[in-house]
Design an enzyme around this catalytic site. Structure first.
Site, short mmCIF file in Angstrom:
data_model
loop_
_atom_site.label_atom_id
_atom_site.label_comp_id
_atom_site.label_asym_id
_atom_site.label_seq_id
_atom_site.Cartn_x
_atom_site.Cartn_y
_atom_site.Cartn_z
N LYS A 1 0.82 -1.21 0.00
CA LYS A 1 0.00 0.00 0.00
C LYS A 1 0.86 1.26 0.00
CE LYS A 1 -2.15 -1.05 3.81
NZ LYS A 1 -1.55 -2.35 4.15
N ARG B 1 -9.65 0.93 9.15
CA ARG B 1 -9.29 -0.48 9.33
C ARG B 1 -10.44 -1.30 9.90
NH1 ARG B 1 -2.97 -1.07 10.97
NH2 ARG B 1 -2.20 0.10 9.19
N ARG C 1 11.44 -6.73 4.96
CA ARG C 1 11.38 -5.31 5.31
C ARG C 1 12.01 -5.07 6.68
NH1 ARG C 1 5.65 -2.26 5.65
NH2 ARG C 1 5.58 -3.14 7.73
N ARG D 1 12.49 -2.34 11.55
CA ARG D 1 11.26 -1.96 12.25
C ARG D 1 10.94 -2.98 13.34
NH1 ARG D 1 6.80 0.09 7.98
NH2 ARG D 1 5.51 -0.74 9.63
N ARG E 1 -0.60 -9.33 13.47
CA ARG E 1 -1.16 -8.26 12.63
C ARG E 1 -2.01 -8.84 11.50
NH1 ARG E 1 3.92 -5.22 10.84
NH2 ARG E 1 2.49 -3.88 9.71
#
Length: 187
Positions: free
Chosen positions: A14, A89, A128, A134, A145
């Protein structure tokens, strides 16, 4: 006016696609994730509150997120449109967004869902995590998630399909191909 929502599970692309699209359309990308991560990094009260939920892989409470979005949508750079990345969401957030937009005489033109299988998402997010470092991209948090997304966010597909403005786009494949699929849905 281009008022667009980007939906899809974490790691669907996204953010990457939003940047390309916003540059092409000349509209701002409004990423709740970026706004919340900045608040965490800056140690604001909202950021510290949000961090507890983010580190656990949970959604940040609606009251915090809706307030952020409401303030952001009335900024001058949104007058010709905007792309919401990561919001709404939940159906409750979508209802709250509709109320905010109705107050401003606006509505969502298109809700685009980037569809990517869970196993592909897990690999993308672990990669990632290596690149960006992260803390919210570890295997346990990623699975949490994805589970949260499947339970709370998937009902939004029915919500926007009922309004007649949902587009489902295959998010697997070459970056340019996915971009062209999205642009075709907006045409």
């Amino acid at each position: 006016m281009n008022s667009i929502i980007f939906m899809g599970p974490p790691g669907a692309g996204k953010g990457t696609q939003a940047k390309i699209l916003c540059d092409n359309l000349g509209i701002p990308q409004i990423s709740t994730g970026d706004i919340l991560r900045a608040a965490v990094k800056n140690g604001t009260q909202m950021g510290l509150e949000a961090k507890k939920y983010m580190d656990a892989g949970d959604l940040v409470p609606d009251s915090v997120v809706i307030g952020i979005i409401k303030d952001r949508l009335v900024e001058p750079d949104c007058k010709n449109g905007f792309l919401l990345d990561g919001f709404p969401r939940t159906v409750e957030q979508a209802d709250a967004l509709d109320k905010i937009l109705n107050t401003e005489g606006l509505k969502i033109k298109r809700a685009i869902n980037l569809e990517v299988p869970d196993e592909e998402l897990l690999q993308r997010l672990l990669k990632r995590a290596e690149i960006e470092g992260r803390s919210d991209d570890n295997e346990t948090t990623i699975k949490s998630r994805l589970d949260t997304y499947n339970k709370k966010t998937l009902p939004l597909l029915d919500y926007y399909a009922a309004k007649g403005n949902l587009s489902r786009v295959n998010g697997v494949g070459n970056l340019d191909v996915v971009t062209k699929l999205i642009e075709k849905e907006l045409a």
